[in-house]
Design a protein around this motif. Structure first.
Motif, mmCIF file in Angstrom:
data_model
loop_
_atom_site.group_PDB
_atom_site.id
_atom_site.type_symbol
_atom_site.label_atom_id
_atom_site.label_comp_id
_atom_site.label_asym_id
_atom_site.label_seq_id
_atom_site.Cartn_x
_atom_site.Cartn_y
_atom_site.Cartn_z
ATOM 1 N N TYR A 108 0.844 -1.192 0.000
ATOM 2 C CA TYR A 108 0.000 0.000 0.000
ATOM 3 C C TYR A 108 0.887 1.253 0.000
ATOM 4 C CZ TYR A 108 -3.732 -3.218 1.395
ATOM 5 O OH TYR A 108 -4.626 -4.254 1.440
ATOM 6 N N LEU A 109 0.383 2.318 -0.612
ATOM 7 C CA LEU A 109 1.136 3.564 -0.607
ATOM 8 C C LEU A 109 1.331 4.095 0.807
ATOM 9 C CD1 LEU A 109 -0.168 5.597 -3.694
ATOM 10 C CD2 LEU A 109 2.136 4.697 -3.306
ATOM 11 N N SER A 110 0.404 3.787 1.673
ATOM 12 C CA SER A 110 0.505 4.253 3.059
ATOM 13 C C SER A 110 1.763 3.718 3.749
ATOM 14 C CB SER A 110 -0.737 3.844 3.855
ATOM 15 O OG SER A 110 -0.935 2.443 3.808
ATOM 16 N N ASN A 111 2.301 2.610 3.223
ATOM 17 C CA ASN A 111 3.537 2.062 3.792
ATOM 18 C C ASN A 111 4.749 2.973 3.540
ATOM 19 O OD1 ASN A 111 2.340 -1.110 2.713
ATOM 20 N ND2 ASN A 111 2.430 -0.425 4.852
ATOM 21 N N ASN A 140 -1.425 13.989 -10.445
ATOM 22 C CA ASN A 140 -2.869 13.825 -10.569
ATOM 23 C C ASN A 140 -3.340 12.560 -9.867
ATOM 24 O OD1 ASN A 140 -5.272 12.586 -12.433
ATOM 25 N ND2 ASN A 140 -5.441 14.811 -12.296
ATOM 26 N N LEU A 141 -2.583 11.493 -10.037
ATOM 27 C CA LEU A 141 -2.890 10.219 -9.391
ATOM 28 C C LEU A 141 -2.883 10.369 -7.863
ATOM 29 C CD1 LEU A 141 -3.091 7.053 -9.244
ATOM 30 C CD2 LEU A 141 -0.602 7.040 -9.423
ATOM 31 N N CYS A 142 -1.821 10.988 -7.357
ATOM 32 C CA CYS A 142 -1.692 11.147 -5.905
ATOM 33 C C CYS A 142 -2.798 12.036 -5.344
ATOM 34 C CB CYS A 142 -0.325 11.743 -5.574
ATOM 35 S SG CYS A 142 1.052 10.607 -5.871
ATOM 36 N N GLU A 143 -3.165 13.061 -6.086
ATOM 37 C CA GLU A 143 -4.227 13.949 -5.631
ATOM 38 C C GLU A 143 -5.555 13.216 -5.548
ATOM 39 O OE1 GLU A 143 -6.399 18.133 -6.999
ATOM 40 O OE2 GLU A 143 -4.530 17.497 -7.964
ATOM 41 N N ASN A 144 -5.804 12.348 -6.517
ATOM 42 C CA ASN A 144 -7.074 11.611 -6.544
ATOM 43 C C ASN A 144 -7.201 10.628 -5.384
ATOM 44 O OD1 ASN A 144 -7.943 12.944 -8.848
ATOM 45 N ND2 ASN A 144 -7.213 11.344 -10.256
ATOM 46 N N ILE A 145 -6.086 10.098 -4.914
ATOM 47 C CA ILE A 145 -6.146 9.115 -3.821
ATOM 48 C C ILE A 145 -5.710 9.734 -2.487
ATOM 49 C CG2 ILE A 145 -5.811 7.161 -5.371
ATOM 50 C CD1 ILE A 145 -2.894 7.082 -4.581
ATOM 51 N N ASN A 146 -5.513 11.054 -2.496
ATOM 52 C CA ASN A 146 -5.164 11.797 -1.282
ATOM 53 C C ASN A 146 -3.856 11.287 -0.653
ATOM 54 O OD1 ASN A 146 -5.664 13.875 0.569
ATOM 55 N ND2 ASN A 146 -6.667 12.472 2.010
ATOM 56 N N PHE A 147 -2.875 11.083 -1.550
ATOM 57 C CA PHE A 147 -1.545 10.688 -1.070
ATOM 58 C C PHE A 147 -0.584 11.829 -1.383
ATOM 59 C CE2 PHE A 147 2.652 8.728 -1.797
ATOM 60 C CZ PHE A 147 2.850 8.151 -0.547
ATOM 61 N N HIS A 148 0.226 12.191 -0.380
ATOM 62 C CA HIS A 148 1.120 13.334 -0.555
ATOM 63 C C HIS A 148 2.569 12.870 -0.368
ATOM 64 C CE1 HIS A 148 -2.451 15.857 -0.437
ATOM 65 N NE2 HIS A 148 -2.825 15.204 0.656
ATOM 66 N N VAL A 204 11.137 -3.515 -7.964
ATOM 67 C CA VAL A 204 9.863 -2.970 -8.420
ATOM 68 C C VAL A 204 8.743 -3.533 -7.563
ATOM 69 C CG1 VAL A 204 8.198 -2.921 -10.325
ATOM 70 C CG2 VAL A 204 10.634 -2.579 -10.780
ATOM 71 N N VAL A 205 7.900 -2.647 -7.017
ATOM 72 C CA VAL A 205 6.796 -3.047 -6.142
ATOM 73 C C VAL A 205 5.488 -2.506 -6.712
ATOM 74 C CG1 VAL A 205 5.792 -2.821 -3.834
ATOM 75 C CG2 VAL A 205 8.281 -3.076 -4.096
ATOM 76 N N HIS A 206 4.509 -3.393 -6.861
ATOM 77 C CA HIS A 206 3.202 -2.982 -7.349
ATOM 78 C C HIS A 206 2.424 -2.278 -6.232
ATOM 79 C CE1 HIS A 206 3.542 -5.275 -11.129
ATOM 80 N NE2 HIS A 206 4.277 -6.098 -10.392
ATOM 81 N N ILE A 207 1.564 -1.352 -6.615
ATOM 82 C CA ILE A 207 0.803 -0.578 -5.639
ATOM 83 C C ILE A 207 -0.563 -1.218 -5.434
ATOM 84 C CG2 ILE A 207 -0.139 1.702 -5.092
ATOM 85 C CD1 ILE A 207 1.992 2.843 -7.046
ATOM 86 N N LYS A 208 -0.887 -1.547 -4.210
ATOM 87 C CA LYS A 208 -2.161 -2.204 -3.877
ATOM 88 C C LYS A 208 -3.320 -1.198 -3.878
ATOM 89 C CE LYS A 208 -0.826 -6.173 -0.991
ATOM 90 N NZ LYS A 208 -0.972 -6.765 0.372
ATOM 91 N N ASN A 209 -4.490 -1.720 -4.260
ATOM 92 C CA ASN A 209 -5.752 -0.959 -4.157
ATOM 93 C C ASN A 209 -5.655 0.435 -4.794
ATOM 94 O OD1 ASN A 209 -6.701 -3.155 -2.791
ATOM 95 N ND2 ASN A 209 -6.937 -2.135 -0.823
ATOM 96 N N CYS A 210 -5.027 0.491 -5.934
ATOM 97 C CA CYS A 210 -4.886 1.786 -6.604
ATOM 98 C C CYS A 210 -4.878 1.553 -8.110
ATOM 99 C CB CYS A 210 -3.588 2.463 -6.171
ATOM 100 S SG CYS A 210 -3.325 4.059 -6.968
ATOM 101 N N ASN A 211 -5.734 2.274 -8.806
ATOM 102 C CA ASN A 211 -5.793 2.168 -10.269
ATOM 103 C C ASN A 211 -4.697 3.044 -10.857
ATOM 104 O OD1 ASN A 211 -6.769 1.399 -12.793
ATOM 105 N ND2 ASN A 211 -8.141 3.162 -12.891
ATOM 106 N N CYS A 212 -3.485 2.528 -10.824
ATOM 107 C CA CYS A 212 -2.308 3.317 -11.205
ATOM 108 C C CYS A 212 -1.869 2.978 -12.626
ATOM 109 C CB CYS A 212 -1.169 3.053 -10.220
ATOM 110 S SG CYS A 212 -1.579 3.443 -8.526
#
Length: 295
Positions: A176-179, A200-208, A249-257
């Motif tokens: 997860y990006l939260s990690n 744009n991706l980060c803004e849509n999922i509220n990740f900074h 390389v790590v895939h991002i969980k629960n995110c339409n990236c």
């Protein structure tokens, strides 16, 4: 004096027979005779000696025939030269490649094996006082896939995370990006298309992301990751970043990236055979690139 008069004279002089010349030129004999007489009047000299019903090219006529023959030879050469220039232009493509610079050399090398006569001018930035429509083709990326009549999507590409092999989570296949909220990110500068897509991706999922380092080149970014200077969002395929002894390389969980690699051309602009050949080839190339990708 015009080219038609000169052509009539050339044929008549080569045959030295009005009847045969008029048949070859598909005009009436009186009309041909009048045209020749008009030419002689304009030159103020006789080109033929009349002997009864026969005509014989005289000395003045022979001199003029040499000049006329050279004139038509020069015109024929000029026509061939112009056609050659036109053909060369049809075999030269200008491409604005604002994305996929890493795979571009392989793409062009593969294409030129099949079409060695086609030349390219590649630009990675729009030249001053120009727009994308001034180029034959444009390769660019976007965060949405919006079909239009003058665009095709070449690749739907996953956006993943690239970690230095020394990172504590480099053993994970996905996360997860939260990690990574406390990690320092490496990013392209804000003017770059991929940076805009990621923002744009980060803004849509509220990740900074905590961006501690910016650069203007994917190859420089790769080096920073390898050196352990931070982690980064990267495209899975087209930057050539794979898990190895230095990077994971790590895939991002629960995110339409995803991002989309597109090819566009100017609508309504005349397209030559070379352009159509390249359009077909590049679509096949990216399909194979995606199908054959191995992590």
């Amino acid at each position: 004096m015009n080219l038609l008069q000169l052509k009539y004279f050339q044929v008549t002089a080569s045959l030295q027979h009005m009847g045969k010349a008029s048949q070859q030129l598909r005009v009436s004999q009186p009309y041909l005779s009048k045209t020749i007489s008009s030419l002689e009047k304009e030159l103020n000299v006789k080109l033929f000696d009349r002997k009864g019903k026969s005509i014989v090219l005289n000395e003045s006529g022979k001199i003029f025939l040499d000049a006329v023959n050279n004139c038509f030879l020069s015109l024929d050469k000029a026509i061939l030269d112009i056609q050659s220039i036109s053909e060369d232009k049809n075999k030269e493509l200008t491409i604005l490649a604002v994305s996929c610079s890493y795979v571009l050399p392989k793409l062009l090398t593969s294409f030129k094996i099949q079409y060695p006569d086609i030349k390219f001018k590649i630009f990675q930035n729009i030249e001053p006082n120009k727009t994308s429509e001034d180029y034959d083709l444009c390769i660019f990326s976007s965060n949405e896939n919006i079909p239009t009549s003058n665009k095709v999507t070449l690749l739907e590409e996953e956006i993943v995370l690239a970690l230095p092999i020394t990172h504590p989570l480099s053993n994970l296949k996905d996360a997860y990006l939260s990690n990574f909220i406390d990690d320092e990110f490496i990013s392209l500068e804000k003017t770059k298309a991929f940076r805009k897509i990621v923002d744009n991706l980060c803004e849509n999922i509220n990740f900074h992301p905590n961006i501690g380092l910016e650069c203007d080149s994917p190859s420089t970014l790769r080096s920073f990751i390898k050196n352990g200077d931070g982690i980064a969002f990267v495209p899975k395929i087209t930057w050539g970043i794979k898990s190895n002894n230095f990077i994971k390389v790590v895939h991002i969980k629960n995110c339409n990236c995803y991002r989309y690699i597109n090819l566009s051309w100017t609508e309504g602009k005349e397209h030559n055979e070379s352009l159509e050949q390249f359009k077909e080839f590049i679509q096949s190339f990216f399909k194979k690139l995606n199908d054959n990708y191995v992590e």
